[in-house]
Design a protein around this motif. Sequence first.
Motif, mmCIF file in Angstrom:
data_model
loop_
_atom_site.group_PDB
_atom_site.id
_atom_site.type_symbol
_atom_site.label_atom_id
_atom_site.label_comp_id
_atom_site.label_asym_id
_atom_site.label_seq_id
_atom_site.Cartn_x
_atom_site.Cartn_y
_atom_site.Cartn_z
ATOM 1 N N THR A 136 46.598 3.042 27.099
ATOM 2 C CA THR A 136 47.127 4.163 27.871
ATOM 3 C C THR A 136 46.260 5.398 27.629
ATOM 4 O O THR A 136 45.580 5.486 26.598
ATOM 5 N N PRO A 137 46.248 6.349 28.546
ATOM 6 C CA PRO A 137 45.436 7.559 28.344
ATOM 7 C C PRO A 137 45.868 8.314 27.086
ATOM 8 O O PRO A 137 47.043 8.314 26.725
ATOM 9 N N GLY A 143 37.599 7.548 19.324
ATOM 10 C CA GLY A 143 38.769 7.653 18.462
ATOM 11 C C GLY A 143 39.428 9.009 18.469
ATOM 12 O O GLY A 143 40.535 9.161 17.938
ATOM 13 N N GLY A 144 38.772 10.033 19.041
ATOM 14 C CA GLY A 144 39.388 11.353 19.130
ATOM 15 C C GLY A 144 40.493 11.383 20.173
ATOM 16 O O GLY A 144 40.541 10.548 21.074
ATOM 17 N N MET A 145 41.367 12.373 20.049
ATOM 18 C CA MET A 145 42.503 12.468 20.968
ATOM 19 C C MET A 145 42.199 13.425 22.106
ATOM 20 O O MET A 145 41.623 14.496 21.902
ATOM 21 N N GLU A 146 42.599 13.028 23.316
ATOM 22 C CA GLU A 146 42.364 13.840 24.501
ATOM 23 C C GLU A 146 43.459 14.901 24.646
ATOM 24 O O GLU A 146 44.501 14.836 23.991
ATOM 25 N N ASP A 147 43.207 15.863 25.521
ATOM 26 C CA ASP A 147 44.181 16.935 25.733
ATOM 27 C C ASP A 147 45.452 16.421 26.393
ATOM 28 O O ASP A 147 46.545 16.924 26.122
ATOM 29 N N ARG A 148 45.318 15.437 27.272
ATOM 30 C CA ARG A 148 46.474 14.832 27.929
ATOM 31 C C ARG A 148 46.580 13.375 27.527
ATOM 32 O O ARG A 148 45.562 12.716 27.295
ATOM 33 N N GLY A 149 47.791 12.886 27.455
ATOM 34 C CA GLY A 149 47.959 11.492 27.077
ATOM 35 C C GLY A 149 49.332 10.963 27.430
ATOM 36 O O GLY A 149 50.276 11.736 27.684
#
Length: 355
Positions: A136-137, A143-149
Amino acid sequence: HSRFNEAFMMFTSTSPQYMIIASLDVAARMMAGHSGKFLIEEAIEEAIVFRKKMVMVAEEIRASLLPGENYWWFTVWQPDCIVVQGTETPLGEADDLILRNHTGCWLLDPGDPWHGFDGIEEGYAMLDPIKVTILTPGIRPGGGMEDRGIPAGIVTKYLRKSGIVVEKTGYYSFLVLFTLGITKGKSGTLLAELFRFKALYDKNSPLEEVFPDLVQRYPARYSGRGLYDLCREMHDHLKDISIADLAREVYAALPESVMTPAEAYRHLVRGEVEAVPVSMIEGKTVAVMVVPYPPGIPVIMPGERCGPATCSIIDLLLSLQGFDTLFPGFENEVHGVDVTGEDGRQVYSVYCVKE
């Protein structure tokens, strides 16, 4: 009660359950003769159809004129391209028979970035085509986290409501099996439900429509919120606590071994243990195995204790405890912890040997 369960589990197993024994007998009969090969090939073909459809949908969305905020789709954890007889072909364009019959299509190549494993040996591991991990987004390839998820727990809760069984759920991934027992067309059903989830998310449908049981059970927490709102809030929380880093760090170092697991178990059955809140277990000798699911790998074993070098274990358990308080109905599964309610929040406790 919980101490009894821990002791009882040392002497029980799922192996003698008659339903499992019966299913093994049925499966053995189904695999006899040529029918077994046919059933296996059919399951693999159905999984391949789904994998290729997911690639095709992603390409169609990338080529569409959707608004920027709706420009997303689920991805499958698999190679982007395969190499057969020296020719590289995108997986979505590869021949189904080649994908079904050539195991080399599913090997984890050391030079490929898609799988995320550093230092893997040539030919060491391969994907099982019928075990499809959907991402899932929310997490970047590195491995870093995106602004939206979109946390996977929300997606799988929706799929279960729609009658689709998900085997394992991580923070931003979930596993679906294409097995001998499925009916032909499962790939289309799963794809349709993922499309419906995307539509509900994109228009921020009210949770009263998406998860009516959840809102009815926790009206003060979820009433008046939309699906997009919930995904954003949960993702922001997971990003704030750096869950991706915590999940890696917790297995980077082993806890100190103080006594054998057998000795710790003897303390447990004799009642020479006490329930200690996880915020206070540093320096304590744990009497039970603590296992978050997924991945189903113990973070600490009986007879071990957390020290300064392994404080990430405590940090992870406290993060899971805080998550359970903030998002009731989406609680984590952690074997070995006793969960109690205290002043409107969840409290994790672990049995430790009395000193």
